[in-house]
Design a protein around this motif. Structure first.
Motif, PDB file in Angstrom:
ATOM      1  N   GLU A 151       0.650  -1.451   0.098  1.00  0.00           N
ATOM      2  CA  GLU A 151      -0.171   0.299  -0.326  1.00  0.00           C
ATOM      3  C   GLU A 151       1.116   1.450   0.325  1.00  0.00           C
ATOM      4  O   GLU A 151       0.605   2.077  -0.626  1.00  0.00           O
ATOM      5  CB  GLU A 151      -1.111  -0.112   1.022  1.00  0.00           C
ATOM      6  CG  GLU A 151      -1.770  -1.249   1.100  1.00  0.00           C
ATOM      7  CD  GLU A 151      -2.765  -1.223   2.221  1.00  0.00           C
ATOM      8  OE1 GLU A 151      -2.817  -0.556   3.247  1.00  0.00           O
ATOM      9  OE2 GLU A 151      -4.179  -1.818   2.053  1.00  0.00           O
ATOM     10  N   ARG A 152       2.284   1.397   1.346  1.00  0.00           N
ATOM     11  CA  ARG A 152       3.221   2.783   0.508  1.00  0.00           C
ATOM     12  C   ARG A 152       3.331   2.330  -0.208  1.00  0.00           C
ATOM     13  O   ARG A 152       3.798   3.871  -0.563  1.00  0.00           O
ATOM     14  CB  ARG A 152       3.939   2.253   1.879  1.00  0.00           C
ATOM     15  CG  ARG A 152       2.898   2.706   3.275  1.00  0.00           C
ATOM     16  CD  ARG A 152       3.951   2.197   4.193  1.00  0.00           C
ATOM     17  NE  ARG A 152       5.261   1.122   4.191  1.00  0.00           N
ATOM     18  CZ  ARG A 152       4.818   0.318   5.795  1.00  0.00           C
ATOM     19  NH1 ARG A 152       3.707   0.619   5.609  1.00  0.00           N
ATOM     20  NH2 ARG A 152       6.062  -0.135   5.448  1.00  0.00           N
ATOM     21  N   THR A 153       4.160   0.953  -0.833  1.00  0.00           N
ATOM     22  CA  THR A 153       5.132   2.137  -2.349  1.00  0.00           C
ATOM     23  C   THR A 153       3.801   2.438  -3.847  1.00  0.00           C
ATOM     24  O   THR A 153       4.068   2.858  -4.475  1.00  0.00           O
ATOM     25  CB  THR A 153       4.492  -0.216  -2.608  1.00  0.00           C
ATOM     26  OG1 THR A 153       5.753  -0.246  -1.633  1.00  0.00           O
ATOM     27  CG2 THR A 153       5.572   0.166  -3.962  1.00  0.00           C
ATOM     28  N   GLY A 168       3.170   5.687  -2.656  1.00  0.00           N
ATOM     29  CA  GLY A 168       4.206   6.346  -3.387  1.00  0.00           C
ATOM     30  C   GLY A 168       4.361   7.101  -4.745  1.00  0.00           C
ATOM     31  O   GLY A 168       4.658   8.415  -5.447  1.00  0.00           O
TER      32      GLY A 168
END
Length: 190
Positions: free
Chosen positions: A124-126, A129
């Motif tokens: 999710e963070r990737t 970003g």
């Protein structure tokens, strides 16, 4: 079938000692102990590979501490899952984990849930970003080494009879970049 305890120990550098781990593994009843001197992040661990090949159904792999076995939580979970599929148990002396007991199985499943949660959060963070970067006009990946201007210059210099090394030196790029560019141009021409 008798249970055979097989140990695995690992230290990161040659100046660290395996004694604490190997003594604890032998005291726990391990009849054989494999050991590596390699960083935990390293993918090549020949003694671990040999240990995993040696283990048979009914055996139990024993480590002094969880971080001695896996490079990450997900890697650790993968190894333990593979062991379980082969009918091999797992024990961690310091962490009190023993997959040959029902409590150990529960703890293993809880750890697996955390590993899955960790993977999902990273993904999710990737993705967030990458989306934010795209919205700012940034594209991912390596920067293009051969712009149209450099490509034209490579073609010109090679046409003048210069070899790939001298072209690369003159343009401040790698020789492999010159070869990749020429190969891509040949493929386009075909």
């Amino acid at each position: 079938m008798a249970t055979t305890l097989i140990g695995y120990a690992r230290v990161s550098t040659a100046d660290q000692k395996l004694d604490l781990q190997t003594d604890a593994l032998k005291a726990a009843g391990c009849v054989k102990v494999y050991s590596d001197i390699v960083s935990g992040a390293g993918t090549k661990r020949p003694e671990l590979d040999e240990c995993l090949r040696f283990l048979r159904e009914g055996d139990v792999l024993v480590v002094y501490k969880l971080d001695r076995l896996g490079r990450s939580l997900s890697h650790l979970m993968e190894i333990i899952r593979d062991l379980k599929q082969k009918g091999i148990g797992f024990k961690s002396i310091s962490d009190g984990i023993d997959t040959t007991t029902s409590t150990g199985q529960l703890l293993f499943h809880i750890m697996g849930s955390f590993a899955e949660f960790e993977r999902t959060l990273i993904q999710e963070r990737t993705n967030a970003g990458l989306k934010a970067a795209r919205e700012r006009g940034k594209l991912g990946g390596r920067p293009v080494a051969v712009t149209p201007e450099i490509g034209a210059r490579i073609t010109q210099l090679r046409g003048e009879g210069k070899n790939a090394d001298s072209v690369a030196t003159e343009l401040g790029i790698g020789r492999a970049t010159v070869y990749r560019y020429l190969k891509s141009q040949t493929a386009l021409a075909a």
